[in-house]
Design a protein around this motif. Structure first.
Motif, PDB file in Angstrom:
ATOM      1  N   GLY A  47      62.301   0.087 -35.527  1.00 38.82           N
ATOM      2  CA  GLY A  47      63.319  -0.859 -35.179  1.00 38.82           C
ATOM      3  C   GLY A  47      62.917  -2.309 -35.462  1.00 38.82           C
ATOM      4  O   GLY A  47      63.432  -3.298 -35.174  1.00 38.82           O
ATOM      5  N   ALA A  48      61.431  -2.389 -35.975  1.00 33.49           N
ATOM      6  CA  ALA A  48      60.972  -3.894 -36.243  1.00 33.49           C
ATOM      7  C   ALA A  48      61.940  -4.573 -37.114  1.00 33.49           C
ATOM      8  O   ALA A  48      61.979  -5.801 -37.057  1.00 33.49           O
ATOM      9  CB  ALA A  48      59.735  -3.596 -36.729  1.00 33.49           C
ATOM     10  N   GLN A  49      62.356  -3.917 -38.283  1.00 29.31           N
ATOM     11  CA  GLN A  49      63.211  -4.693 -39.277  1.00 29.31           C
ATOM     12  C   GLN A  49      64.708  -4.715 -38.878  1.00 29.31           C
ATOM     13  O   GLN A  49      65.590  -5.257 -39.658  1.00 29.31           O
ATOM     14  CB  GLN A  49      63.263  -3.843 -40.456  1.00 29.31           C
ATOM     15  N   ASP A  50      65.187  -3.971 -37.589  1.00 24.70           N
ATOM     16  CA  ASP A  50      66.434  -4.014 -37.311  1.00 24.70           C
ATOM     17  C   ASP A  50      66.574  -5.399 -36.304  1.00 24.70           C
ATOM     18  O   ASP A  50      66.155  -5.643 -35.360  1.00 24.70           O
ATOM     19  CB  ASP A  50      66.675  -2.899 -36.232  1.00 24.70           C
ATOM     20  N   ALA A  51      67.574  -6.207 -36.934  1.00 22.74           N
ATOM     21  CA  ALA A  51      67.813  -7.584 -36.637  1.00 22.74           C
ATOM     22  C   ALA A  51      68.477  -7.553 -35.071  1.00 22.74           C
ATOM     23  O   ALA A  51      68.431  -8.291 -34.343  1.00 22.74           O
ATOM     24  CB  ALA A  51      68.982  -8.275 -37.364  1.00 22.74           C
ATOM     25  N   SER A  52      69.343  -6.379 -34.873  1.00 22.56           N
ATOM     26  CA  SER A  52      69.790  -6.300 -33.590  1.00 22.56           C
ATOM     27  C   SER A  52      68.855  -6.012 -32.292  1.00 22.56           C
ATOM     28  O   SER A  52      69.198  -6.058 -31.367  1.00 22.56           O
ATOM     29  CB  SER A  52      70.962  -4.881 -33.301  1.00 22.56           C
ATOM     30  N   ARG A  53      67.526  -5.564 -32.779  1.00 23.41           N
ATOM     31  CA  ARG A  53      66.510  -5.244 -31.637  1.00 23.41           C
ATOM     32  C   ARG A  53      65.679  -6.518 -31.774  1.00 23.41           C
ATOM     33  O   ARG A  53      64.484  -6.358 -30.803  1.00 23.41           O
ATOM     34  CB  ARG A  53      65.803  -3.978 -32.051  1.00 23.41           C
ATOM     35  N   GLN A  54      65.825  -7.525 -32.229  1.00 21.69           N
ATOM     36  CA  GLN A  54      65.002  -8.966 -32.278  1.00 21.69           C
ATOM     37  C   GLN A  54      65.392  -9.535 -30.983  1.00 21.69           C
ATOM     38  O   GLN A  54      66.619  -9.724 -30.665  1.00 21.69           O
ATOM     39  CB  GLN A  54      65.061  -9.780 -33.475  1.00 21.69           C
ATOM     40  N   ARG A  55      64.318  -9.975 -30.397  1.00 22.04           N
ATOM     41  CA  ARG A  55      64.736 -10.872 -28.977  1.00 22.04           C
ATOM     42  C   ARG A  55      63.751 -12.201 -29.005  1.00 22.04           C
ATOM     43  O   ARG A  55      62.566 -12.037 -29.722  1.00 22.04           O
ATOM     44  CB  ARG A  55      64.292 -10.055 -27.673  1.00 22.04           C
ATOM     45  N   SER A  56      64.541 -13.061 -28.537  1.00 20.55           N
ATOM     46  CA  SER A  56      63.604 -14.288 -28.568  1.00 20.55           C
ATOM     47  C   SER A  56      64.114 -14.933 -27.092  1.00 20.55           C
ATOM     48  O   SER A  56      65.200 -14.982 -26.653  1.00 20.55           O
ATOM     49  CB  SER A  56      63.821 -15.235 -29.511  1.00 20.55           C
ATOM     50  N   VAL A  57      63.212 -15.806 -26.552  1.00 17.45           N
ATOM     51  CA  VAL A  57      63.409 -16.570 -25.428  1.00 17.45           C
ATOM     52  C   VAL A  57      62.476 -17.711 -25.242  1.00 17.45           C
ATOM     53  O   VAL A  57      61.399 -17.790 -25.854  1.00 17.45           O
ATOM     54  CB  VAL A  57      63.122 -15.719 -24.107  1.00 17.45           C
ATOM     55  N   THR A  58      63.312 -18.869 -24.907  1.00 12.43           N
ATOM     56  CA  THR A  58      62.199 -19.978 -24.716  1.00 12.43           C
ATOM     57  C   THR A  58      62.487 -20.476 -23.234  1.00 12.43           C
ATOM     58  O   THR A  58      63.786 -20.504 -22.614  1.00 12.43           O
ATOM     59  CB  THR A  58      63.019 -21.227 -25.582  1.00 12.43           C
ATOM     60  N   PHE A  59      61.582 -20.842 -22.592  1.00 13.73           N
ATOM     61  CA  PHE A  59      61.586 -21.175 -21.024  1.00 13.73           C
ATOM     62  C   PHE A  59      60.603 -22.202 -20.948  1.00 13.73           C
ATOM     63  O   PHE A  59      59.744 -22.659 -21.540  1.00 13.73           O
ATOM     64  CB  PHE A  59      61.283 -19.748 -20.142  1.00 13.73           C
ATOM     65  N   HIS A  60      60.996 -23.145 -19.715  1.00 12.76           N
ATOM     66  CA  HIS A  60      60.259 -24.259 -19.129  1.00 12.76           C
ATOM     67  C   HIS A  60      59.328 -23.932 -17.967  1.00 12.76           C
ATOM     68  O   HIS A  60      60.015 -23.172 -17.054  1.00 12.76           O
ATOM     69  CB  HIS A  60      61.149 -25.489 -19.235  1.00 12.76           C
ATOM     70  N   LEU A  61      58.338 -24.317 -17.953  1.00 13.53           N
ATOM     71  CA  LEU A  61      57.243 -24.054 -16.810  1.00 13.53           C
ATOM     72  C   LEU A  61      57.383 -25.139 -15.864  1.00 13.53           C
ATOM     73  O   LEU A  61      57.082 -26.651 -16.303  1.00 13.53           O
ATOM     74  CB  LEU A  61      55.970 -23.553 -17.055  1.00 13.53           C
ATOM     75  N   GLY A  62      57.356 -25.173 -14.418  1.00 12.75           N
ATOM     76  CA  GLY A  62      57.403 -26.355 -13.622  1.00 12.75           C
ATOM     77  C   GLY A  62      56.290 -25.974 -12.887  1.00 12.75           C
ATOM     78  O   GLY A  62      55.291 -25.625 -13.157  1.00 12.75           O
ATOM     79  N   VAL A  63      56.309 -26.894 -11.709  1.00 20.40           N
ATOM     80  CA  VAL A  63      55.045 -27.106 -10.660  1.00 20.40           C
ATOM     81  C   VAL A  63      55.067 -25.603  -9.951  1.00 20.40           C
ATOM     82  O   VAL A  63      55.686 -24.842  -9.800  1.00 20.40           O
ATOM     83  CB  VAL A  63      55.022 -28.231  -9.980  1.00 20.40           C
ATOM     84  N   GLU A  64      53.847 -25.663  -9.167  1.00 24.49           N
ATOM     85  CA  GLU A  64      53.518 -24.715  -8.345  1.00 24.49           C
ATOM     86  C   GLU A  64      54.366 -24.651  -7.003  1.00 24.49           C
ATOM     87  O   GLU A  64      54.549 -25.824  -6.473  1.00 24.49           O
ATOM     88  CB  GLU A  64      51.994 -24.560  -7.966  1.00 24.49           C
ATOM     89  N   ASN A  65      55.070 -23.653  -6.462  1.00 23.71           N
ATOM     90  CA  ASN A  65      55.620 -23.840  -5.370  1.00 23.71           C
ATOM     91  C   ASN A  65      54.687 -23.506  -4.357  1.00 23.71           C
ATOM     92  O   ASN A  65      53.870 -22.615  -4.094  1.00 23.71           O
ATOM     93  CB  ASN A  65      56.709 -22.575  -5.225  1.00 23.71           C
ATOM     94  N   VAL A  66      54.307 -24.368  -3.458  1.00 18.76           N
ATOM     95  CA  VAL A  66      53.211 -24.501  -2.659  1.00 18.76           C
ATOM     96  C   VAL A  66      53.410 -23.407  -1.449  1.00 18.76           C
ATOM     97  O   VAL A  66      52.524 -23.207  -0.631  1.00 18.76           O
ATOM     98  CB  VAL A  66      53.145 -25.704  -1.901  1.00 18.76           C
ATOM     99  N   PHE A  67      54.598 -22.973  -1.217  1.00 16.26           N
ATOM    100  CA  PHE A  67      54.729 -21.834  -0.263  1.00 16.26           C
ATOM    101  C   PHE A  67      54.062 -20.614  -0.531  1.00 16.26           C
ATOM    102  O   PHE A  67      53.424 -20.067   0.357  1.00 16.26           O
ATOM    103  CB  PHE A  67      56.563 -21.681  -0.031  1.00 16.26           C
ATOM    104  N   ASP A  68      53.959 -20.237  -1.514  1.00 18.04           N
ATOM    105  CA  ASP A  68      53.627 -18.786  -1.958  1.00 18.04           C
ATOM    106  C   ASP A  68      52.682 -18.656  -3.438  1.00 18.04           C
ATOM    107  O   ASP A  68      52.619 -17.603  -3.787  1.00 18.04           O
ATOM    108  CB  ASP A  68      54.429 -17.576  -2.116  1.00 18.04           C
ATOM    109  N   GLY A  69      52.560 -19.891  -3.972  1.00 13.41           N
ATOM    110  CA  GLY A  69      51.774 -19.925  -5.300  1.00 13.41           C
ATOM    111  C   GLY A  69      52.689 -19.657  -6.187  1.00 13.41           C
ATOM    112  O   GLY A  69      52.099 -19.433  -7.617  1.00 13.41           O
ATOM    113  N   SER A  70      53.848 -19.086  -6.367  1.00 10.49           N
ATOM    114  CA  SER A  70      54.723 -19.046  -7.301  1.00 10.49           C
ATOM    115  C   SER A  70      55.054 -20.363  -8.489  1.00 10.49           C
ATOM    116  O   SER A  70      54.654 -21.131  -7.790  1.00 10.49           O
ATOM    117  CB  SER A  70      55.937 -18.377  -7.095  1.00 10.49           C
ATOM    118  N   VAL A  71      55.710 -20.018  -9.317  1.00  6.58           N
ATOM    119  CA  VAL A  71      55.901 -21.265 -10.272  1.00  6.58           C
ATOM    120  C   VAL A  71      57.606 -21.339 -10.249  1.00  6.58           C
ATOM    121  O   VAL A  71      58.155 -20.564 -10.708  1.00  6.58           O
ATOM    122  CB  VAL A  71      55.107 -21.156 -11.521  1.00  6.58           C
ATOM    123  N   TYR A  72      57.905 -22.618 -10.634  1.00 11.54           N
ATOM    124  CA  TYR A  72      59.404 -22.964 -11.106  1.00 11.54           C
ATOM    125  C   TYR A  72      59.507 -22.611 -12.304  1.00 11.54           C
ATOM    126  O   TYR A  72      58.675 -23.018 -13.396  1.00 11.54           O
ATOM    127  CB  TYR A  72      59.803 -24.164 -10.336  1.00 11.54           C
TER     128      TYR A  72
END
Length: 490
Positions: free
Chosen positions: A153-178
């Motif tokens: 399915g590599a050539q199948d356009a319907s199976r292509q996925r893309s995502v853009t995300f932004h990374l924030g600072v560390e959440n001091v409560f548990d070390g996770s990230v926004y």
């Protein structure tokens, strides 16, 4: 108001201000960042593998995405990674191989990352600033395809996925990230490991392999150092190495192979800063050490090394050309020594040039005034017989053991060259040793055993088929069956 009353009023005012600042710091800054967010209604994946238009797994376990490109941008670096012909490469800001383990770690994190909570679905500008999302700490764009049930399915356009995300600072409560995805107003929390990976600088994403050539593929090696030039050659890759310069002799193949095994230990320490590069390139026009390697297939490969002062420190740089991936990198200064060993290092440490099947007669010299022991192989049945100082049948396995040990005997070190130097090491015609001859009485090889090496009772001086003076293992010599008692069958 007396002085005491004034001091009391001042103290109360200070306490009120300090309390106010503390409450602001807690409720205005720390508490919003340290609050445990409510759990999301359903755990979502950072990189979605399914869509209403093209389900990836028909309701089963989501298929793992196959990533084809990733770009990362943050204040300290911008890097674009692309999968080409099964190999991850950096395409910007430089063209170079990517550090495979580093990229695979990021892919594992992107593939498995799930949101651990939803902070808000309508963040204000003030909240986005507090979460480190305005401006973001890093922006990541990734593209992948989701394989079908057959893994295609590599050539199948319907199976292509893309995502853009932004990374924030560390959440001091548990070390996770926004985290906030492009086109999605929600602010989520994700694993803090993602933040650690994504905030690397560009050099961390580059492959640090510099010297990738294999000795087994080479037919010629030329090493130019500050003092000597060494040339090693062989007719085919399955033949032993011969030294052609500065002298002609057989070379120690193990020592040749060690050059390349040692080189692989030296990775890039870093890469020259853009402002250093012109100075480094100019210095490499007159390298301190240069290696030219001629493989069986393809053109010559070159490695050049130079040391110079840049950025306030003395640094060593290597440039490789003609290989699959040209590299200009900073390396450990010891790399200079690896590629400029003294010619004596390549002297073969094999003591005797012989083949056991060609030996028909043995003469063992006990040293001093002791009577030699002579053994011969009979023509009738090929068995070994003792001819002197007594006549009798030899212990066949002991003679075979002696011949095998002599054929495999290797020196611990080469200390000098020249027959004239032998006497000072206790090597004379009356020394202990063994002479090996063929059926016509022609000498095939001769082992001389000299004096013990001073201050090293584990080694003894010796000489073999060449004029080299060796340091031999004392234990290996003592294990040789050289007495009549050991060789004569009772």
């Amino acid at each position: 108001m007396n002085a005491r009353q004034k001091n009391l009023v001042t103290l109360l005012a200070t306490a009120v201000v300090a309390g106010g600042l503390g409450l602001y710091a807690y409720f205005g800054v720390m508490k919003p960042q340290a609050e445990r967010p409510p759990a999301p209604e359903s755990p979502g994946a950072l990189f979605p593998t399914d869509s209403p238009e093209a389900p990836g797994t028909d309701g089963g376990t989501p298929a793992a995405p196959v990533f084809t490109s990733i770009s990362i941008e943050h204040p300290h670096a911008r890097v674009e990674l692309e999968l080409r012909d099964g190999t991850w490469r950096i395409t910007s800001p430089v063209s170079a191989l990517a550090e495979r383990k580093q990229v695979l770690s990021l892919i594992d994190e992107l593939s498995g990352a799930k949101f651990t909570g939803t902070v808000t679905d309508k963040p204000t500008d003030e909240e986005l600033e507090r979460f480190g999302l305005k401006p973001p700490q890093a922006t990541v764009s990734a593209r992948a395809y989701v394989p079908d049930a057959q893994g295609g399915g590599a050539q199948d356009a319907s199976r292509q996925r893309s995502v853009t995300f932004h990374l924030g600072v560390e959440n001091v409560f548990d070390g996770s990230v926004y985290v906030r995805r492009e086109g999605d107003p929600h602010v989520y929390l994700a694993s803090g490991a993602l933040r650690v990976l994504l905030l690397n600088d560009t050099s961390a994403w580059r492959s640090h392999e510099v010297f990738t050539v294999e000795e087994s593929s080479l037919l010629r090696i030329e090493l130019k150092g500050p003092k000597d030039t060494v040339v090693l050659e062989r007719a085919t890759t399955d033949k032993p190495w011969q030294m052609a310069r500065p002298t002609v002799m057989r070379a120690d193949s193990k020592r040749v192979a060690r050059i390349f095994s040692d080189l692989k230990l030296y990775k890039a320490l870093g890469f020259p800063e853009p402002e250093w590069e012109p100075q480094v390139v100019r210095a490499l026009e007159k390298p301190a050490v240069e290696a030219t390697l001629v493989p069986k297939i393809g053109g010559p490969l070159r490695i050049q090394l130079v040391s110079l002062r840049v950025g306030g420190f003395e640094r060593t740089f290597a440039r490789t050309e003609g290989m699959a991936e040209p590299v200009l990198a900073q390396v450990d200064p010891n790399t200079l020594n690896v590629l400029s060993p003294p010619p004596l290092d390549f002297k073969s440490k094999k003591v005797l040039e012989m083949q056991t099947g060609a030996v028909e007669k043995l003469v063992i010299h006990p040293g001093g005034r002791g009577e030699p022991i002579t053994l011969e192989r009979t023509q009738e049945d090929g068995r070994w017989e003792v001819r002197s100082p007594v006549v009798g049948r030899a212990r066949q396995f002991k003679v075979a053991s002696l011949l095998n040990s002599l054929e495999k005997l290797e020196a611990e070190a080469v200390v000098a060259t020249g027959a004239k130097l032998a006497a000072r090491h206790g090597i004379t015609d009356s020394s202990r040793g063994v002479t090996l001859m063929d059926g016509t009485g022609q000498v095939i090889a001769r082992l001389w055993i000299g004096n013990p090496v001073p201050d090293n009772d584990r080694r003894t001086w010796g000489r073999g088929s060449s004029e080299d003076i060796y340091e031999l293992s004392t234990a290996a010599l003592e294990a040789l069956p050289l007495s009549l008692e050991e060789l004569l069958e009772k």
